[in-house]
Design a protein around this motif. Structure first.
Motif, PDB file in Angstrom:
ATOM      1  N   LYS A   8     -11.127   0.614   5.395  1.00  0.00           N
ATOM      2  CA  LYS A   8     -10.198  -0.302   5.984  1.00  0.00           C
ATOM      3  C   LYS A   8     -10.880  -1.092   6.961  1.00  0.00           C
ATOM      4  O   LYS A   8     -10.680  -2.417   7.207  1.00  0.00           O
ATOM      5  N   SER A  49     -18.076   3.342   1.125  1.00  0.00           N
ATOM      6  CA  SER A  49     -17.286   4.586   2.031  1.00  0.00           C
ATOM      7  C   SER A  49     -17.568   6.245   1.473  1.00  0.00           C
ATOM      8  O   SER A  49     -17.239   6.838   2.188  1.00  0.00           O
ATOM      9  N   TYR A 101     -11.045   6.394   3.803  1.00  0.00           N
ATOM     10  CA  TYR A 101      -9.919   5.498   3.897  1.00  0.00           C
ATOM     11  C   TYR A 101     -10.261   4.582   5.348  1.00  0.00           C
ATOM     12  O   TYR A 101     -10.165   3.418   5.283  1.00  0.00           O
ATOM     13  N   TYR A 158      -3.982   7.977   0.649  1.00  0.00           N
ATOM     14  CA  TYR A 158      -4.059   6.593   1.329  1.00  0.00           C
ATOM     15  C   TYR A 158      -4.448   5.494   0.183  1.00  0.00           C
ATOM     16  O   TYR A 158      -5.167   6.000  -0.810  1.00  0.00           O
ATOM     17  N   THR A 159      -4.019   4.458   0.405  1.00  0.00           N
ATOM     18  CA  THR A 159      -4.156   3.345  -0.444  1.00  0.00           C
ATOM     19  C   THR A 159      -4.593   2.145   0.595  1.00  0.00           C
ATOM     20  O   THR A 159      -4.104   1.850   1.438  1.00  0.00           O
ATOM     21  N   LEU A 160      -5.495   1.117   0.064  1.00  0.00           N
ATOM     22  CA  LEU A 160      -5.831   0.002   0.692  1.00  0.00           C
ATOM     23  C   LEU A 160      -5.876  -1.141  -0.370  1.00  0.00           C
ATOM     24  O   LEU A 160      -6.444  -0.864  -1.498  1.00  0.00           O
ATOM     25  N   VAL A 205     -12.524   9.076  -4.783  1.00  0.00           N
ATOM     26  CA  VAL A 205     -12.150   7.653  -4.423  1.00  0.00           C
ATOM     27  C   VAL A 205     -11.859   6.936  -5.884  1.00  0.00           C
ATOM     28  O   VAL A 205     -12.648   7.154  -6.633  1.00  0.00           O
ATOM     29  N   GLU A 253       0.903  -1.263  -0.060  1.00  0.00           N
ATOM     30  CA  GLU A 253       0.111  -0.049   0.041  1.00  0.00           C
ATOM     31  C   GLU A 253       0.999   1.430  -0.073  1.00  0.00           C
ATOM     32  O   GLU A 253       0.613   2.478  -0.924  1.00  0.00           O
ATOM     33  N   HIS A 313      -7.984   4.232  -3.607  1.00  0.00           N
ATOM     34  CA  HIS A 313      -7.149   5.259  -3.266  1.00  0.00           C
ATOM     35  C   HIS A 313      -8.063   6.526  -2.938  1.00  0.00           C
ATOM     36  O   HIS A 313      -9.132   6.557  -3.508  1.00  0.00           O
ATOM     37  N   THR A 314      -7.244   7.022  -2.153  1.00  0.00           N
ATOM     38  CA  THR A 314      -8.458   8.305  -1.612  1.00  0.00           C
ATOM     39  C   THR A 314      -7.400   9.362  -0.888  1.00  0.00           C
ATOM     40  O   THR A 314      -6.259   8.901  -0.329  1.00  0.00           O
ATOM     41  N   ASN A 342       1.088   4.157  -2.771  1.00  0.00           N
ATOM     42  CA  ASN A 342       1.065   5.620  -2.427  1.00  0.00           C
ATOM     43  C   ASN A 342       2.186   6.452  -2.922  1.00  0.00           C
ATOM     44  O   ASN A 342       2.043   7.485  -3.311  1.00  0.00           O
ATOM     45  N   LYS A 377      -9.264  10.576   4.842  1.00  0.00           N
ATOM     46  CA  LYS A 377      -8.632  10.033   5.999  1.00  0.00           C
ATOM     47  C   LYS A 377     -10.177   9.123   6.173  1.00  0.00           C
ATOM     48  O   LYS A 377     -10.302   7.965   6.736  1.00  0.00           O
TER      49      LYS A 377
END
Ligand SMILES: Cc1ncc(COP(=O)(O)O)c(C=O)c1O
Length: 378
Positions: A209, A72, A205, A55-57, A178, A44, A198-199, A48, A202
């Motif tokens: 998450k 989300s 994200y 942020y990446t998840l 996103v 992740e 990706h966003t 980034n 917070k």
């Protein structure tokens, strides 16, 4: 889309290391005393850095990434989500799976969503727009963001087919509220199955998450068994095996795009001047994984397809698998209104031919193909 074409000793050794030197910990969470690395978390961070994403998840697939992404940004049962007619069924499935309603906009000659259509389709129930950067070319994000801002609608970029592409110098997938990518076996880079979200937000994200991991907050002060939770979620986790492969593939992304580009222009230099090409929005950096043009004459089209098949290039999803990629054919999932409206897009797609760019083929193979095409079109 060549990720799978260049899986080699790098990916093999990474998996081997995981078993031989890192106790074979395949789970992304916990086992803190046994493990030496957190590969999904590192993957992740690498994303980034590469995409300049805040942020990446990493998750289990592109499809789950779209679903989590929609949740989300607050899309709920009964809301409407506008997406495009040239697409893959996964985008529509993700909308349906949360009880929302897909509303299908036509494409224009860029083969991506026609911004002029979007405004006509917005209703009081519209919550989000999903532009899909199809086959390596960005949607016109400037126009889409303008409309989204005017109507206070969220934008989720489906970037499953254009990872590494950019619009006005920003990486696709990081421009909207996103963005998501797919890492399945047909994509520009792959770890078998997998996806990313990706966003810049917070809040988005954190929701994603927690949701992708049964609501786990992974509170550093708690053990996994006593972890804190606020919401219930589901299991859309990525494994460490996927992450070690993905990390190696991500390092190859720029190389793949530059090699694609050489092959793309080997065709274009010879025959481009005779062809009516797919429109490319201003400010686009492509990933060059497909060379697409229009052939309106049915006999000529047949001739080109026969040539592509004879020389073993194939025609990817246009027109080969058009039924999987055009909403006109999806009456198992969409309302009659959407199907009827999609006829315009079907007619555009029916005149399109896609030459897949493959790294296993040499530059000279593409030059020879272009010379044969030149004989047809000159
Ligand atoms: C445009 C688009 N969206 C979503 C997906 C779904 O990705 P995945 O196969 O990783 O679930 C794909 C995959 O083919 C795709 O092409």
């Amino acid at each position: 889309m060549p990720g799978f074409e260049i899986i080699d000793s790098k990916e093999y050794n990474a998996v081997n290391r995981l078993f031989k030197k890192e106790n074979g910990i395949l789970f992304a969470h916990g086992f803190n005393n046994l493990r030496k690395n957190y590969h999904v978390r590192e993957f992740e961070q690498n994303f980034n850095k590469k995409l300049k994403s805040k942020y990446t998840l990493a998750v289990s697939s592109g499809t789950s990434a779209i679903k989590i992404g929609l949740l989300s940004i607050g899309v709920k049962r009964g809301d409407e989500v506008i997406t495009q007619a040239f697409n893959f069924i996964a985008t529509v499935e993700a909308i349906l799976d949360i009880g929302a309603k897909p509303v299908i906009a036509n494409i224009d000659n860029s083969l991506n969503i026609d911004p002029l259509e979007i405004e006509n389709l917005i209703s009081k129930k519209t919550k989000a727009i999903i532009p899909v950067h199809m086959l390596g070319v960005p949607a016109n994000m400037k126009e889409i963001l303008k409309i989204a801002k005017k109507y206070k609608i969220k934008v989720l970029e489906d970037n499953c087919e254009a990872l590494g592409g950019r619009f006005n110098k920003k990486y696709l997938g990081t421009i909207g509220d996103v963005g998501v990518a797919s890492l399945d076996f047909g994509k520009i880079i792959t770890c078998g199955e997998g996806g990313t979200i990706h966003t810049k937000s917070k809040k988005i994200y954190n929701f994603a998450k927690e949701y992708h991991d049964h609501g786990h907050q992974n509170n550093p002060r708690k053990t996994r068994g006593t972890d804190t939770k606020k919401i219930y979620g589901f299991n859309y986790r990525m494994t460490e095996i996927q992450a070690v492969i993905g990390k190696e593939q991500l390092k190859k992304l720029d190389y793949i795009i530059s090699e694609n580009k050489r092959r793309y222009f080997a065709i274009d230099k010879i025959v481009g001047k005779y062809l009516e090409m797919r429109t490319i929005p201003k400010g686009s950096d492509l990933i060059y994984d497909t060379y697409i043009f229009f052939v309106k004459n049915k006999l000529l089209k047949k001739q080109v397809i026969n040539l592509l098949n004879k020389l073993e290039f194939g025609t990817k999803n246009l027109p080969d698998a058009i039924e999987w990629h055009c909403s006109f054919y999806w009456d198992h999932a969409l309302s009659k209104k959407n199907i009827i409206r999609s006829k315009i897009s079907r007619d555009i797609l029916k005149t399109s031919i896609a030459i897949p760019i493959q790294l296993k083929k040499k530059i000279n193979d593409y030059k020879s193909l272009a010379k044969e095409l030149e004989k047809i079109f000159k």
